[in-house]
Design an enzyme around this catalytic site. Structure first.
Site, PDB file in Angstrom:
ATOM      1  N   MET A  15      -5.098 -17.725 -13.193  1.00 57.89           N
ATOM      2  CA  MET A  15      -3.777 -17.102 -13.010  1.00 57.89           C
ATOM      3  C   MET A  15      -2.652 -18.020 -13.503  1.00 57.89           C
ATOM      4  N   VAL A  16      -2.690 -19.297 -13.084  1.00 53.55           N
ATOM      5  CA  VAL A  16      -1.610 -20.224 -13.444  1.00 53.55           C
ATOM      6  C   VAL A  16      -1.704 -20.636 -14.914  1.00 53.55           C
ATOM      7  N   LEU A 106      -1.081 -30.181 -10.864  1.00 56.55           N
ATOM      8  CA  LEU A 106      -0.686 -29.185  -9.863  1.00 56.55           C
ATOM      9  C   LEU A 106      -1.421 -29.415  -8.551  1.00 56.55           C
ATOM     10  N   SER A 108      -0.701 -28.541  -4.178  1.00 55.43           N
ATOM     11  CA  SER A 108      -0.530 -27.314  -3.390  1.00 55.43           C
ATOM     12  C   SER A 108       0.225 -27.659  -2.116  1.00 55.43           C
ATOM     13  N   SER A 109       0.882 -26.636  -1.550  1.00 58.09           N
ATOM     14  CA  SER A 109       1.626 -26.871  -0.306  1.00 58.09           C
ATOM     15  C   SER A 109       0.693 -27.235   0.854  1.00 58.09           C
ATOM     16  N   CYS A 110      -0.611 -27.029   0.690  1.00 62.67           N
ATOM     17  CA  CYS A 110      -1.537 -27.341   1.792  1.00 62.67           C
ATOM     18  C   CYS A 110      -1.776 -28.838   1.942  1.00 62.67           C
ATOM     19  N   TYR A 137     -10.058 -29.339   0.396  1.00 59.92           N
ATOM     20  CA  TYR A 137      -9.219 -29.037  -0.780  1.00 59.92           C
ATOM     21  C   TYR A 137      -7.951 -29.890  -0.746  1.00 59.92           C
ATOM     22  N   LYS A 141      -6.584 -32.689  -3.414  1.00 61.15           N
ATOM     23  CA  LYS A 141      -5.256 -32.590  -4.051  1.00 61.15           C
ATOM     24  C   LYS A 141      -4.415 -33.846  -3.776  1.00 61.15           C
ATOM     25  N   ASN A 166       2.283 -20.693  -2.079  1.00 67.20           N
ATOM     26  CA  ASN A 166       1.303 -19.634  -2.367  1.00 67.20           C
ATOM     27  C   ASN A 166       1.789 -18.773  -3.532  1.00 67.20           C
ATOM     28  N   HIS A 180      -6.704 -14.985  -1.950  1.00 68.00           N
ATOM     29  CA  HIS A 180      -5.582 -15.300  -1.053  1.00 68.00           C
ATOM     30  C   HIS A 180      -5.081 -14.006  -0.401  1.00 68.00           C
TER      31      HIS A 180
HETATM   32  N1  LIG Z   1      -3.201 -19.563  -6.547  1.00 68.97           N
HETATM   33  C1  LIG Z   1      -2.380 -20.155  -5.693  1.00 68.97           C
HETATM   34  O1  LIG Z   1      -1.863 -19.516  -4.763  1.00 68.97           O
HETATM   35  C2  LIG Z   1      -2.062 -21.608  -5.858  1.00 68.97           C
HETATM   36  C3  LIG Z   1      -2.599 -22.391  -6.868  1.00 68.97           C
HETATM   37  N2  LIG Z   1      -2.262 -23.721  -6.957  1.00 68.97           N
HETATM   38  C4  LIG Z   1      -2.869 -24.575  -7.994  1.00 68.97           C
HETATM   39  O2  LIG Z   1      -2.698 -24.038  -9.284  1.00 68.97           O
HETATM   40  C5  LIG Z   1      -3.815 -24.363 -10.105  1.00 68.97           C
HETATM   41  C6  LIG Z   1      -4.380 -23.115 -10.729  1.00 68.97           C
HETATM   42  O3  LIG Z   1      -4.732 -22.174  -9.736  1.00 68.97           O
HETATM   43  P1  LIG Z   1      -5.078 -20.652 -10.096  1.00 68.97           P
HETATM   44  O4  LIG Z   1      -4.664 -20.356 -11.482  1.00 68.97           O
HETATM   45  O5  LIG Z   1      -4.576 -19.825  -8.982  1.00 68.97           O
HETATM   46  O6  LIG Z   1      -6.654 -20.661 -10.019  1.00 68.97           O
HETATM   47  P2  LIG Z   1      -7.703 -19.713 -10.768  1.00 68.97           P
HETATM   48  O7  LIG Z   1      -8.922 -19.689  -9.905  1.00 68.97           O
HETATM   49  O8  LIG Z   1      -7.075 -18.433 -11.160  1.00 68.97           O
HETATM   50  O9  LIG Z   1      -8.028 -20.500 -12.106  1.00 68.97           O
HETATM   51  C7  LIG Z   1      -8.677 -21.734 -12.063  1.00 68.97           C
HETATM   52  C8  LIG Z   1      -9.077 -22.130 -13.458  1.00 68.97           C
HETATM   53  O10 LIG Z   1      -9.773 -23.374 -13.360  1.00 68.97           O
HETATM   54  C9  LIG Z   1     -10.845 -23.366 -14.274  1.00 68.97           C
HETATM   55  N3  LIG Z   1     -11.948 -24.165 -13.763  1.00 68.97           N
HETATM   56  C10 LIG Z   1     -12.496 -24.145 -12.525  1.00 68.97           C
HETATM   57  N4  LIG Z   1     -13.535 -25.005 -12.467  1.00 68.97           N
HETATM   58  C11 LIG Z   1     -13.633 -25.573 -13.697  1.00 68.97           C
HETATM   59  C12 LIG Z   1     -14.511 -26.516 -14.273  1.00 68.97           C
HETATM   60  N5  LIG Z   1     -15.512 -27.067 -13.548  1.00 68.97           N
HETATM   61  N6  LIG Z   1     -14.344 -26.866 -15.558  1.00 68.97           N
HETATM   62  C13 LIG Z   1     -13.347 -26.318 -16.296  1.00 68.97           C
HETATM   63  N7  LIG Z   1     -12.470 -25.423 -15.805  1.00 68.97           N
HETATM   64  C14 LIG Z   1     -12.622 -25.053 -14.534  1.00 68.97           C
HETATM   65  C15 LIG Z   1     -11.290 -21.910 -14.405  1.00 68.97           C
HETATM   66  O11 LIG Z   1     -11.805 -21.763 -15.712  1.00 68.97           O
HETATM   67  P3  LIG Z   1     -12.657 -20.467 -16.230  1.00 68.97           P
HETATM   68  O12 LIG Z   1     -11.822 -19.266 -15.952  1.00 68.97           O
HETATM   69  O13 LIG Z   1     -12.842 -20.719 -17.672  1.00 68.97           O
HETATM   70  O14 LIG Z   1     -13.929 -20.472 -15.440  1.00 68.97           O
HETATM   71  C16 LIG Z   1      -9.993 -21.148 -14.156  1.00 68.97           C
HETATM   72  O15 LIG Z   1      -9.417 -20.765 -15.360  1.00 68.97           O
HETATM   73  C17 LIG Z   1      -4.790 -25.108  -9.204  1.00 68.97           C
HETATM   74  O16 LIG Z   1      -4.633 -26.492  -9.362  1.00 68.97           O
HETATM   75  C18 LIG Z   1      -4.371 -24.715  -7.817  1.00 68.97           C
HETATM   76  O17 LIG Z   1      -4.694 -25.686  -6.883  1.00 68.97           O
HETATM   77  C19 LIG Z   1      -1.394 -24.297  -6.083  1.00 68.97           C
HETATM   78  C20 LIG Z   1      -0.833 -23.566  -5.077  1.00 68.97           C
HETATM   79  C21 LIG Z   1      -1.114 -22.186  -4.878  1.00 68.97           C
HETATM   80  C1  LIG Z   2      -2.481 -21.423  -1.439  1.00 68.33           C
HETATM   81  C2  LIG Z   2      -3.172 -21.880  -0.196  1.00 68.33           C
HETATM   82  O1  LIG Z   2      -4.111 -20.891   0.204  1.00 68.33           O
HETATM   83  C3  LIG Z   2      -4.903 -21.172   1.359  1.00 68.33           C
HETATM   84  O2  LIG Z   2      -4.153 -21.309   2.512  1.00 68.33           O
HETATM   85  P1  LIG Z   2      -3.479 -20.104   3.237  1.00 68.33           P
HETATM   86  O3  LIG Z   2      -2.044 -20.108   2.934  1.00 68.33           O
HETATM   87  O4  LIG Z   2      -3.842 -20.141   4.666  1.00 68.33           O
HETATM   88  O5  LIG Z   2      -4.151 -18.903   2.460  1.00 68.33           O
HETATM   89  P2  LIG Z   2      -4.478 -17.392   2.513  1.00 68.33           P
HETATM   90  O6  LIG Z   2      -3.633 -16.745   1.510  1.00 68.33           O
HETATM   91  O7  LIG Z   2      -5.945 -17.203   2.352  1.00 68.33           O
HETATM   92  O8  LIG Z   2      -4.124 -16.881   3.997  1.00 68.33           O
HETATM   93  C4  LIG Z   2      -2.813 -16.832   4.497  1.00 68.33           C
HETATM   94  C5  LIG Z   2      -2.780 -16.194   5.846  1.00 68.33           C
HETATM   95  O9  LIG Z   2      -3.065 -14.784   5.692  1.00 68.33           O
HETATM   96  C6  LIG Z   2      -4.048 -14.375   6.627  1.00 68.33           C
HETATM   97  N1  LIG Z   2      -4.755 -13.212   6.116  1.00 68.33           N
HETATM   98  C7  LIG Z   2      -4.678 -11.952   6.644  1.00 68.33           C
HETATM   99  N2  LIG Z   2      -5.486 -11.113   6.008  1.00 68.33           N
HETATM  100  C8  LIG Z   2      -6.068 -11.859   5.001  1.00 68.33           C
HETATM  101  C9  LIG Z   2      -6.995 -11.508   3.995  1.00 68.33           C
HETATM  102  O10 LIG Z   2      -7.470 -10.395   3.873  1.00 68.33           O
HETATM  103  N3  LIG Z   2      -7.344 -12.511   3.122  1.00 68.33           N
HETATM  104  C10 LIG Z   2      -6.835 -13.791   3.230  1.00 68.33           C
HETATM  105  N4  LIG Z   2      -7.223 -14.715   2.323  1.00 68.33           N
HETATM  106  N5  LIG Z   2      -5.972 -14.135   4.207  1.00 68.33           N
HETATM  107  C11 LIG Z   2      -5.598 -13.171   5.079  1.00 68.33           C
HETATM  108  C12 LIG Z   2      -4.892 -15.621   6.810  1.00 68.33           C
HETATM  109  O11 LIG Z   2      -5.653 -15.544   7.993  1.00 68.33           O
HETATM  110  C13 LIG Z   2      -3.812 -16.697   6.851  1.00 68.33           C
HETATM  111  O12 LIG Z   2      -3.221 -16.749   8.121  1.00 68.33           O
HETATM  112  C14 LIG Z   2      -5.652 -22.405   1.293  1.00 68.33           C
HETATM  113  O13 LIG Z   2      -6.820 -22.119   0.685  1.00 68.33           O
HETATM  114  C15 LIG Z   2      -4.888 -23.552   0.700  1.00 68.33           C
HETATM  115  O14 LIG Z   2      -5.805 -24.394   0.160  1.00 68.33           O
HETATM  116  C16 LIG Z   2      -3.830 -23.200  -0.315  1.00 68.33           C
HETATM  117  O15 LIG Z   2      -3.444 -24.001  -1.139  1.00 68.33           O
END
Ligand SMILES: NC(=O)C1=CN([C@@H]2O[C@H](COP(=O)(O)OP(=O)(O)OC[C@H]3O[C@@H](n4cnc5c(N)ncnc54)[C@H](OP(=O)(O)O)[C@@H]3O)[C@@H](O)[C@H]2O)C=CC1
Ligand SMILES: C[C@H]1O[C@H](OP(=O)(O)OP(=O)(O)OC[C@H]2O[C@@H](n3cnc4c(=O)[nH]c(N)nc43)[C@H](O)[C@@H]2O)[C@@H](O)[C@@H](O)C1=O
Length: 319
Positions: A15-16, A106, A108-110, A137, A141, A166, A180
């Site tokens: 996604m990112v 990158l 994360s807020s966690c 995780y 990070k 998030n 998520h």
């Molecule tokens: N999503 C969110 O809510 C948040 C995300 N972030 C951070 O943003 C960054 C991107 O997250 P996001 O885009 O959501 O994650 P995605 O799961 O959508 O994408 C992760 C990417 O990482 C690649 N990847 C995973 N494992 C490997 C590996 N072993 N070797 C090479 N590539 C790998 C995957 O490649 P491929 O598709 O080719 O398999 C994929 O494209 C991360 O660092 C995450 O921690 C931070 C805060 C919130």
């Molecule tokens: C980005 C961030 O994402 C994660 O942390 P989180 O913020 O807790 O993530 P979450 O989106 O999964 O949940 C947020 C809240 O929502 C509630 N909730 C309700 N119903 C569903 C549901 O159906 N699915 C999920 N996943 N959660 C649900 C859930 O119980 C919680 O209270 C970490 O992996 C952390 O590593 C990180 O970086």
């Protein structure tokens, strides 16, 4: 960063990463280097060395990671720690060895303590215990952030770190268990609406509060930092506004047109009670988000990406 610079976007299919590629192309960058995880497993040190030697990137945006929601983090604890430690260590080390001009890591807020005062300032890092559901995780990070810091101190590397809140948007993961909360609820409520289910289950108590940022805003903020920020201190990236999970469920109910009942399943963990980032450092650097939550969700529901992501399931009924 010159328009013809060789920029490696790690994780470009995620996604990112995909949002970063879109934003960079839009800004005129054309020399982008990408590899899928099948082509290059970033956990493999030798393969990462060969790749850097072949491609010689000048700039690196590290958006490859093992990522997931609260249940995935809590279930695959070893994978979240090991994969992320390996991916980031290999990419950072090789970026240092090959003289990469600038790298964005990158986090994360966690990474912040579970009970951190709100809104969470970057300085609250390592001031208290972490949330147990995503501790592996978060530890990975934090190690990544500290490795960037250490490479800067020892080798003068221009490695910067950003801590996004998030995220949601095109390319999100809609897996029913591993995603998520926002994509999970969009899928569950849309499915219930389409199939006429009388009840939708939301995990936990509904009281936790979360902040949500559209991934296109995140990508824009990352480019802003690549162009204007060169310091060791991490930078929070968010909107500065949060919402309870119950309020989020109400918003998703409205936007998907679902008419049934919503119930909360208390057997699921809530995770961190509140995660609202203090974004004053980012604002002082001249960047603010532009996509509101309602507007962002509406855009997702109207997108081709949402249709594609949900067409393989019963959700095709509403596509
Ligand atoms: N999503 C969110 O809510 C948040 C995300 N972030 C951070 O943003 C960054 C991107 O997250 P996001 O885009 O959501 O994650 P995605 O799961 O959508 O994408 C992760 C990417 O990482 C690649 N990847 C995973 N494992 C490997 C590996 N072993 N070797 C090479 N590539 C790998 C995957 O490649 P491929 O598709 O080719 O398999 C994929 O494209 C991360 O660092 C995450 O921690 C931070 C805060 C919130
Ligand atoms: C980005 C961030 O994402 C994660 O942390 P989180 O913020 O807790 O993530 P979450 O989106 O999964 O949940 C947020 C809240 O929502 C509630 N909730 C309700 N119903 C569903 C549901 O159906 N699915 C999920 N996943 N959660 C649900 C859930 O119980 C919680 O209270 C970490 O992996 C952390 O590593 C990180 O970086």
């Amino acid at each position: 960063m010159e328009l013809n610079a060789r920029i490696y976007v790690a994780g470009h299919r995620g996604m990112v990463g995909a949002a970063l590629v879109r934003r960079l192309k839009q800004a005129g960058y054309f020399n982008l280097i990408t590899r899928s995880s099948q082509e290059l497993d970033l956990r493999d040190q030798g393969a990462v060395e060969d790749f850097f030697s072949l491609e010689n990137p000048e700039y690196v945006l590290l958006a490859a990671a093992k990522v997931g929601g609260i249940l995935a983090n809590n279930t695959y604890r070893a994978d979240f720690l090991y994969d992320n430690l390996m991916i980031q260590s290999n990419v950072l080390r090789e970026s240092q060895r090959r003289g990469v001009k600038k790298l964005l890591f990158l986090g994360s807020s966690c990474i912040y303590p579970k009970m951190a005062p709100q809104p969470i300032k970057e300085d609250y890092l390592l001031t208290g215990p972490l949330e147990p559901t995503n501790e592996p995780y978060a530890i990975a990070k934090i190690a990544g952030l500290k490795l960037c810091e250490a490479y800067r101190e020892q080798y003068d590397c221009n490695f910067i770190t950003a801590m996004p809140t998030n995220l949601y948007g095109p390319g999100d993961n809609y897996h029913p268990q591993n995603s998520h909360v926002l994509p999970a609820l969009l899928r569950r409520f849309a499915e219930a609406q389409a199939l006429g289910h009388p009840r939708v289950v939301v995990w936990g108590t509904g009281t936790p509060r979360r902040e949500f940022l559209h991934v296109d805003d995140l990508a824009d903020a990352c480019l802003h930092l690549m162009l204007h920020y060169n310091e060791v201190a991490p930078v929070n990236i968010g909107t500065g506004r949060d919402i309870s999970i119950q309020e989020l469920a109400e918003l998703v109910t409205e936007l998907t047109g679902y008419l049934g009942e919503t119930v909360f399943d208390f057997s699921h963990p809530d995770g961190t009670p509140r995660k609202l980032l203090d974004v004053s450092r980012l604002h002082a650097l001249g960047w603010q988000h532009s996509i509101g939550l309602r507007e962002g969700i509406e855009a997702v529901l109207q997108s081709e990406d949402w249709r594609r992501a949900t067409s393989a399931s019963s959700l095709s009924v509403v596509a």
